[in-house]
Write an enzyme that holds these catalytic residues in place. Structure first.
Site, PDB file in Angstrom:
ATOM      1  N   LYS A 212      38.837 -16.228 -23.930  1.00 26.67           N
ATOM      2  CA  LYS A 212      38.176 -16.573 -22.664  1.00 26.67           C
ATOM      3  C   LYS A 212      39.203 -17.215 -21.735  1.00 26.67           C
ATOM      4  O   LYS A 212      39.252 -16.915 -20.549  1.00 26.67           O
ATOM      5  CB  LYS A 212      37.009 -17.549 -22.887  1.00 26.67           C
TER       6      LYS A 212
ATOM      7  N   LYS B  31      35.760  -3.821 -29.245  1.00 28.45           N
ATOM      8  CA  LYS B  31      34.439  -4.125 -29.801  1.00 28.45           C
ATOM      9  C   LYS B  31      33.313  -3.768 -28.825  1.00 28.45           C
ATOM     10  O   LYS B  31      33.453  -4.008 -27.623  1.00 28.45           O
ATOM     11  CB  LYS B  31      34.405  -5.636 -30.096  1.00 28.45           C
TER      12      LYS B  31
ATOM     13  N   LYS C 134      28.164  -7.035 -25.429  1.00 32.16           N
ATOM     14  CA  LYS C 134      27.081  -7.090 -24.456  1.00 32.16           C
ATOM     15  C   LYS C 134      27.563  -7.583 -23.109  1.00 32.16           C
ATOM     16  O   LYS C 134      26.927  -7.350 -22.097  1.00 32.16           O
ATOM     17  CB  LYS C 134      25.904  -7.914 -24.970  1.00 32.16           C
TER      18      LYS C 134
HETATM   19  P1  ATP Z   1      29.800 -10.809 -26.506  1.00 39.97           P
HETATM   20  O1  ATP Z   1      29.686  -9.336 -26.644  1.00 39.97           O
HETATM   21  O2  ATP Z   1      29.358 -11.297 -25.178  1.00 39.97           O
HETATM   22  O3  ATP Z   1      31.102 -11.352 -26.953  1.00 39.97           O
HETATM   23  P2  ATP Z   1      28.500 -11.064 -28.947  1.00 39.97           P
HETATM   24  O4  ATP Z   1      27.439 -10.022 -28.973  1.00 39.97           O
HETATM   25  O5  ATP Z   1      29.774 -10.830 -29.676  1.00 39.97           O
HETATM   26  O6  ATP Z   1      28.736 -11.426 -27.450  1.00 39.97           O
HETATM   27  P3  ATP Z   1      26.688 -12.864 -30.203  1.00 39.97           P
HETATM   28  O7  ATP Z   1      25.508 -12.428 -29.456  1.00 39.97           O
HETATM   29  O8  ATP Z   1      26.690 -14.298 -30.495  1.00 39.97           O
HETATM   30  O9  ATP Z   1      27.999 -12.472 -29.471  1.00 39.97           O
HETATM   31  O10 ATP Z   1      26.808 -12.053 -31.539  1.00 39.97           O
HETATM   32  C1  ATP Z   1      25.800 -12.109 -32.473  1.00 39.97           C
HETATM   33  C2  ATP Z   1      26.234 -11.529 -33.762  1.00 39.97           C
HETATM   34  O11 ATP Z   1      26.488 -10.142 -33.596  1.00 39.97           O
HETATM   35  C3  ATP Z   1      27.528 -12.139 -34.317  1.00 39.97           C
HETATM   36  O12 ATP Z   1      27.412 -12.303 -35.723  1.00 39.97           O
HETATM   37  C4  ATP Z   1      28.561 -11.132 -33.952  1.00 39.97           C
HETATM   38  O13 ATP Z   1      29.681 -11.182 -34.797  1.00 39.97           O
HETATM   39  C5  ATP Z   1      27.763  -9.834 -34.104  1.00 39.97           C
HETATM   40  N1  ATP Z   1      28.343  -8.791 -33.277  1.00 39.97           N
HETATM   41  C6  ATP Z   1      28.504  -8.794 -31.941  1.00 39.97           C
HETATM   42  N2  ATP Z   1      29.076  -7.653 -31.521  1.00 39.97           N
HETATM   43  C7  ATP Z   1      29.272  -6.900 -32.634  1.00 39.97           C
HETATM   44  C8  ATP Z   1      29.844  -5.603 -32.880  1.00 39.97           C
HETATM   45  N3  ATP Z   1      30.324  -4.862 -31.903  1.00 39.97           N
HETATM   46  N4  ATP Z   1      29.871  -5.147 -34.147  1.00 39.97           N
HETATM   47  C9  ATP Z   1      29.378  -5.878 -35.173  1.00 39.97           C
HETATM   48  N5  ATP Z   1      28.845  -7.103 -35.020  1.00 39.97           N
HETATM   49  C10 ATP Z   1      28.788  -7.624 -33.769  1.00 39.97           C
END
Ligand code: ATP
Ligand code: LTN
Length: 332
Positions: free
Chosen positions: A111, A195, A198
């Site tokens: 970030k 990755k 969202k």
């Molecule tokens: P951002 O995309 O904004 O970084 P995020 O989706 O990674 O947000 P969280 O909403 O806190 O963050 O993630 C919730 C859970 O989903 C966490 O355990 C994270 O590791 C998992 N996660 C998020 N994105 C992925 C992905 N692309 N593949 C697998 N697991 C994921």
């Protein structure tokens, strides 16, 4: 029963990455473990959230957990902000971690490195792991299931728990991170070296669970793959098709080898069309259940019951901490 705990931030629309990496595994664990699952809404505040959107994203997330199959009678499902002990223990633990340790966390470094010239970074994101440590340590879980990107935070949590136990005597159980081998990192469909996220500006490579199903199917059919046509799992040399194989494997509960055999000799087009159907059917099931449970007061009742179950556990642990560190002045 061993205990498991995890949280997810209500910071945007829930993606297929969240579903595969976090929500679906939780559903599969619920009969085997005592589970605490919460919405990390305090953590979401580290980045500005439009209040109306935050409210909607929070309700959607709870509804999606349940629509995906999590049973509130088996799992303690609650809002982080409903259990004040998280913030209170987060403060104490923030006093036990060094600036150096916090500045080594990749989520913070990422970030910080993406800041524009005139932007500044909030203090909340820097101290984010302290609150996460409190979330975990209040409940003495054996395991913390997370995506690959959160493993470093759970490792810091172990260090801080050990530090506390050494300084004040045995208080916290040392938790283990649990990262799935398959599906721990679902990639962007347009850029399979990144990755699926969202908080991505262009939505083309991200599948949203509550989105129009035909839109999602189209995104799968136009996923970026390589110029070869051999359906084979090789994340380094064939990241696009490997990502799709992982998605297929998790959603259909088939092994990657079985899927490779099933599509041996078929081109990418056939495979992608079938995958679009497999994912589409799963989304349809979830969306139908989502519609049923988002009317009336059902979700509020689930959250009230969840908080009532989580609070006594958190309160007991915080009271123990406060006795040990000398904050409580009453003699027992
Ligand atoms: P951002 O995309 O904004 O970084 P995020 O989706 O990674 O947000 P969280 O909403 O806190 O963050 O993630 C919730 C859970 O989903 C966490 O355990 C994270 O590791 C998992 N996660 C998020 N994105 C992925 C992905 N692309 N593949 C697998 N697991 C994921
Ligand atoms: N930091 C996590 C969300 C989170 C969490 C937790 C996960 C907050 N507190 C405690 C596991 C345990 C994330 O960004 N995905």
């Amino acid at each position: 029963m061993k205990r498991m705990l995890s949280g997810i931030k209500p910071t945007g629309r829930v993606t297929l990455g969240n579903y595969i990496g976090a929500i679906k595994p939780f559903v599969s664990y619920q009969d085997e473990y005592e589970m605490f699952i919460f919405i990390a809404n305090l953590h979401s505040m580290t980045i500005y959230q439009e209040p109306k959107e935050l409210r909607q994203n929070t309700r959607d997330l709870i509804a999606l957990y349940i629509a995906a199959g999590l049973d509130p009678d088996k799992v303690t499902l609650f809002l982080q902000s409903d259990v004040y002990e998280h913030a209170q223990l987060g403060w104490y633990l923030g006093c036990m971690v060094s600036m150096g340790e916090l500045s080594r966390m990749t989520q913070y470094k990422d970030k910080a490195s993406k800041l524009g010239k005139d932007e500044s970074i909030g203090a909340g994101i820097f101290n984010y792991p302290s609150l996460m440590n409190a979330d975990i340590l209040l409940y003495d879980p054996d395991y913390v299931p997370v995506g690959e990107d959160q493993k470093q935070h759970v490792e810091l949590c172990r260090d801080i728990a050990e530090r506390f136990n050494k300084r004040y005597s045995e208080t916290f159980k040392i938790p283990e991170p649990l990262v799935s081998k398959v599906g721990g990192r679902i990639m962007d469909l347009q850029n399979p070296t990144k990755k699926m996220s969202k908080s991505e500006e262009t939505n083309k490579g991200t599948i949203y669970i509550l989105d129009d199903i035909n839109v999602s199917k189209k995104k799968i059919k136009s996923a970026v793959t390589d110029s070869d046509s051999h359906i084979h799992y090789d994340p380094i040399n064939k990241p696009g098709i490997s990502n799709l194989l992982e998605i297929y494997s998790i959603i259909s509960n088939k092994s990657i080898e079985d899927i490779e055999k099933q599509y041996d000799g078929c081109g990418y087009g056939v495979f992608k069309t079938d995958l679009a159907e497999v994912v589409g059917a799963e989304l349809e099931r979830i969306q139908a259940r989502y519609k049923e449970i988002t009317t009336g007061s059902y979700l509020d009742d689930v959250l009230a019951a969840g908080a009532a179950k989580a609070r006594p556990v958190a309160r007991k642990k915080l009271a123990k901490v406060e006795r040990k560190i000398g904050i409580t002045i009453k003699k027992r």
